[in-house]
Scaffold this active site. Structure first.
Site, PDB file in Angstrom:
ATOM      1  N   HIS A   1      52.342  40.956  44.061  1.00 35.54           N
ATOM      2  CA  HIS A   1      52.149  42.329  43.592  1.00 35.54           C
ATOM      3  C   HIS A   1      53.230  42.791  42.612  1.00 35.54           C
ATOM      4  O   HIS A   1      53.768  43.891  42.766  1.00 35.54           O
ATOM      5  CB  HIS A   1      52.142  43.292  44.798  1.00 35.54           C
ATOM      6  CG  HIS A   1      51.032  43.056  45.764  1.00 35.54           C
ATOM      7  ND1 HIS A   1      51.053  43.524  47.061  1.00 35.54           N
ATOM      8  CD2 HIS A   1      49.848  42.427  45.623  1.00 35.54           C
ATOM      9  CE1 HIS A   1      49.940  43.172  47.670  1.00 35.54           C
ATOM     10  NE2 HIS A   1      49.190  42.495  46.829  1.00 35.54           N
TER      11      HIS A   1
HETATM   12  C1  LIG Z   1      47.007  35.336  44.607  1.00 33.33           C
HETATM   13  C2  LIG Z   1      46.903  36.842  44.497  1.00 33.33           C
HETATM   14  C3  LIG Z   1      46.445  37.576  45.583  1.00 33.33           C
HETATM   15  C4  LIG Z   1      46.346  38.964  45.489  1.00 33.33           C
HETATM   16  N1  LIG Z   1      45.734  39.660  46.501  1.00 33.33           N
HETATM   17  C5  LIG Z   1      45.421  40.962  46.301  1.00 33.33           C
HETATM   18  C6  LIG Z   1      44.583  41.641  47.207  1.00 33.33           C
HETATM   19  O1  LIG Z   1      44.085  41.069  48.176  1.00 33.33           O
HETATM   20  N2  LIG Z   1      44.314  42.946  46.966  1.00 33.33           N
HETATM   21  C7  LIG Z   1      44.826  43.613  45.892  1.00 33.33           C
HETATM   22  O2  LIG Z   1      44.583  44.828  45.765  1.00 33.33           O
HETATM   23  N3  LIG Z   1      45.629  42.984  45.013  1.00 33.33           N
HETATM   24  C8  LIG Z   1      45.886  41.669  45.168  1.00 33.33           C
HETATM   25  N4  LIG Z   1      46.601  41.000  44.229  1.00 33.33           N
HETATM   26  C9  LIG Z   1      47.165  41.758  43.102  1.00 33.33           C
HETATM   27  C10 LIG Z   1      46.152  42.151  42.034  1.00 33.33           C
HETATM   28  O3  LIG Z   1      45.247  41.116  41.777  1.00 33.33           O
HETATM   29  C11 LIG Z   1      46.937  42.536  40.789  1.00 33.33           C
HETATM   30  O4  LIG Z   1      47.735  43.662  41.092  1.00 33.33           O
HETATM   31  C12 LIG Z   1      46.074  42.872  39.589  1.00 33.33           C
HETATM   32  O5  LIG Z   1      45.218  41.823  39.251  1.00 33.33           O
HETATM   33  C13 LIG Z   1      46.980  43.221  38.409  1.00 33.33           C
HETATM   34  O6  LIG Z   1      46.185  43.479  37.293  1.00 33.33           O
HETATM   35  P1  LIG Z   1      46.766  43.400  35.829  1.00 33.33           P
HETATM   36  O7  LIG Z   1      45.626  43.684  34.920  1.00 33.33           O
HETATM   37  O8  LIG Z   1      47.974  44.220  35.741  1.00 33.33           O
HETATM   38  O9  LIG Z   1      47.230  41.894  35.650  1.00 33.33           O
HETATM   39  P2  LIG Z   1      46.386  40.570  35.791  1.00 33.33           P
HETATM   40  O10 LIG Z   1      45.168  40.786  36.605  1.00 33.33           O
HETATM   41  O11 LIG Z   1      47.320  39.517  36.219  1.00 33.33           O
HETATM   42  O12 LIG Z   1      45.881  40.292  34.308  1.00 33.33           O
HETATM   43  C14 LIG Z   1      46.723  39.896  33.270  1.00 33.33           C
HETATM   44  C15 LIG Z   1      45.934  38.904  32.410  1.00 33.33           C
HETATM   45  O13 LIG Z   1      46.602  38.723  31.177  1.00 33.33           O
HETATM   46  C16 LIG Z   1      46.538  37.367  30.846  1.00 33.33           C
HETATM   47  N5  LIG Z   1      47.665  37.084  29.959  1.00 33.33           N
HETATM   48  C17 LIG Z   1      48.989  37.085  30.250  1.00 33.33           C
HETATM   49  N6  LIG Z   1      49.704  36.782  29.163  1.00 33.33           N
HETATM   50  C18 LIG Z   1      48.824  36.614  28.154  1.00 33.33           C
HETATM   51  C19 LIG Z   1      48.942  36.291  26.781  1.00 33.33           C
HETATM   52  N7  LIG Z   1      50.146  36.076  26.213  1.00 33.33           N
HETATM   53  N8  LIG Z   1      47.819  36.175  26.043  1.00 33.33           N
HETATM   54  C20 LIG Z   1      46.593  36.394  26.588  1.00 33.33           C
HETATM   55  N9  LIG Z   1      46.419  36.687  27.879  1.00 33.33           N
HETATM   56  C21 LIG Z   1      47.527  36.800  28.654  1.00 33.33           C
HETATM   57  C22 LIG Z   1      46.629  36.643  32.171  1.00 33.33           C
HETATM   58  O14 LIG Z   1      46.159  35.335  32.088  1.00 33.33           O
HETATM   59  C23 LIG Z   1      45.802  37.548  33.059  1.00 33.33           C
HETATM   60  O15 LIG Z   1      44.451  37.158  33.081  1.00 33.33           O
HETATM   61  C24 LIG Z   1      46.747  39.623  44.293  1.00 33.33           C
HETATM   62  C25 LIG Z   1      47.202  38.881  43.213  1.00 33.33           C
HETATM   63  C26 LIG Z   1      47.273  37.504  43.293  1.00 33.33           C
HETATM   64  C27 LIG Z   1      47.777  36.730  42.107  1.00 33.33           C
END
Ligand SMILES: Cc1cc2nc3c(=O)[nH]c(=O)nc-3n(C[C@H](O)[C@H](O)[C@H](O)COP(=O)(O)OP(=O)(O)OC[C@H]3O[C@@H](n4cnc5c(N)ncnc54)[C@H](O)[C@@H]3O)c2cc1C
Length: 539
Positions: free
Chosen positions: A474
């Protein structure tokens, strides 16, 4: 590639949870062109969509494989930090636990950090807008939104026993962790629909994918943001080892997650000059808060062997009952494959001064299925874990060099304060207390503490926490929203000092929410879409 347009109204960098929401919402208006760029592959692999697939996704090709810097307060360990690298991001590999945190979290964003317009009433509007809850409705829940939310199809007998054990310990049964209060024990609702994972990619992006005004590039690594006269004008993207430029007519929106977003800013010359200098990147705009304020939940696990019932471990290897379970899932959408593995939930207090619960527990009727959980023994068992939901520890994230393909230097700085340690120790104590209640004790044959630890006094608990604490996946806070020197984005999510550039994902949280982080990230992206398009919600 050559036939693709090179200029778009909006470019969204990162196709994870927030990026999927943003691309879908912004492209609702057919007159607006949107480009979404994701570094990982398409989310077509079946394991992503079967709920139990989570058990196989915390290691492997759909995550970045990051490892922390040696942890000063955790025995100098380098801890694996799985983060999604696939369309849908973390939402495509996560445990699907659906929680939002406490209302106070968001009121705190507004009051303490100056994030005007982000209080609990405003966030509730977006929680409800995004949600499609199959059971709950009313003032805390939405129906008909893109994000499917469901009850567990068939909670495991061990999870049922554990939920009873919690009540024997004196906790109230909580049928809705996203309702009046998080306090108590019960079954998590999950971000699934029809026994399939409902990530933001599935719920938001899939219905939007055929829009002519939306272009999605997968396996495209955003190298940097192009900036002219303090205005973002586009991005450079590495595709098939070639650098391709895309121009933005209106804005670039960075949504690459709590590690990816500050990394892209820093590679573009936006950050703390000291960090940029160390990485030999020219300073385009000094913004000291980029990559600071990193927060994560530091998780501790204990594994137990059980007797009467076989846990989900039974299905870990292909055997006859695995095939049977597969058939049950295909035909009836039920059985072990419909389980997200993380079934039971609990929120409690580590001390009597907290206004809202500060400890969160997850119960898995399986033994150590996540990568990085130490102490899984051969045989069948269950796992219980705990973390402090509002840690005081703050870490950092900075680029190692100007090479966009090099992993960043991530220091979550786990367990850096006495409060964090004390609360974590109390969480461990409560884990053992609940497992000792009659409803659970009748099934347990042994407790397996990682490293064969013996938890006898406070110091042994502290040593255990420092030796085996791990990420709960997280990370947030590295492009914090607010006012003041360390804020990176203003309450409109605009990067201070650069025109045409916003950050909109988990990295903008000024303080971590008191639970899992996906639902708040979806709400952040929903609100960001309204801010970008100048829509004023009726709140
Ligand atoms: C294993 C795991 C279990 C989890 N379990 C839970 C749960 O049960 N419940 C819950 O509420 N939350 C959970 N979470 C947390 C939740 O999934 C995250 O808080 C959420 O996905 C964050 O969203 P985000 O859009 O900020 O980042 P992300 O979803 O991580 O998205 C960022 C994206 O940007 C892409 N990216 C990064 N750098 C670049 C670049 N230079 N160029 C192009 N693309 C790029 C990445 O590949 C990724 O796809 C979990 C996370 C993980 C990893």
């Amino acid at each position: 590639m050559s036939t693709q347009p090179k200029s778009f109204d909006y470019i969204v960098a990162g196709g994870g949870t927030a990026g999927s929401v943003l691309a879908a919402r912004l492209s609702e208006d057919p007159s607006i062109s949107v480009l979404l760029i994701e570094a990982g592959k398409n989310d077509s692999h079946p394991l992503i969509h079967i709920p139990i697939g989570f058990a196989k996704l915390t290691a492997g090709p759909f995550q970045w494989g990051f490892v922390s810097q040696p942890q000063k307060h955790a025995k100098d360990r380098r801890i694996p930090l799985a983060q999604g690298r696939v369309l849908g991001g973390g939402g495509s590999i996560n445990a699907q636990v659906f929680t939002r945190g406490a209302r106070e979290d968001y009121d705190n964003w507004e009051k303490k950090f100056g994030a005007k317009g982000w209080g609990s009433d405003q966030m509730m509007h977006y929680f409800i807008k995004s949600e499609d809850n199959e059971r709950l409705s009313g003032k805390y829940h939405g129906n008909g939104g893109p994000l499917g939310v469901s009850d567990l199809v068939n909670p495991h007998p061990m999870t049922k026993a554990w939920v009873q054990a919690g009540q024997q310990m004196g906790l109230p049964y909580n049928s809705d962790f996203n309702g009046e209060s998080q306090y108590g024990i019960g079954y998590y609702q999950t971000t699934t629909r029809g026994s399939r994972r409902c990530s933001a990619s599935v719920g938001y992006l899939k219905p939007a994918r055929n829009r002519p005004n939306l272009t999605i590039i997968t396996q495209g690594h955003v190298k940097k943001i192009l900036i002219e006269n303090k205005r973002a004008t586009g991005v450079e993207v590495i595709i098939n080892k070639r650098v391709v430029t895309f121009n933005s007519q209106r804005e670039v929106i960075v949504a690459a997650g709590a590690y990816g977003s500050p990394k892209i800013l820093q590679l573009s010359g936006i950050g703390d000059p000291a960090d940029l200098k160390a990485a030999r990147v020219e300073v385009v705009h000094s913004l000291v808060g980029v990559g600071k304020n990193l927060q994560d939940h530091c998780d501790l696990d204990i594994i137990y062997s059980i007797k009467d019932y076989l846990s989900l471990d039974k299905y870990a290897k292909p055997r006859f009952h695995t095939i049977k379970a597969g058939a049950e899932y295909v035909v009836f959408r039920k059985g072990p494959l419909a389980s997200t593995a993380v079934e039971g939930g609990m929120f409690s207090y580590s001390n009597d001064k907290e206004k809202t619960p500060n400890l969160q527990f997850h119960f898995l009727p399986a033994a150590g299925i996540e990568a990085g959980v130490v102490g899984a023994k051969p045989g069948y068992g269950v796992t219980l874990n705990v973390y402090l939901v509002r840690p005081e520890s703050r870490g950092t994230m900075r680029i190692a060099s100007s090479n966009p393909l090099e992993a960043p230097l991530i220091d979550p700085n786990y367990l850096a304060t006495d409060y964090d340690l004390e609360a974590t120790v109390e969480g461990l104590r409560q884990m053992r207390e609940i497992m000792g209640q009659p409803a659970m004790a009748q099934h347990v044959t042994a407790e397996h503490l990682a490293g064969n630890a013996e938890l006898t006094n406070k110091d042994s608990y502290i040593q255990f926490a420092r030796s085996f604490g791990r990420t709960s996946y997280h990370p947030v806070g590295t492009c914090a929203m607010g006012v003041g020197d360390e804020a990176v984005v203003d309450p409109n999510l605009k990067v201070y000092g650069i025109e045409g550039l916003r950050v909109a994902d988990s990295s903008i949280m000024p303080a971590i929410n008191s639970s899992n982080t996906q639902a708040p990230t979806v709400a952040i992206a929903e609100k960001a879409s309204d801010l970008i398009l100048g829509r004023k919600p009726n709140i």
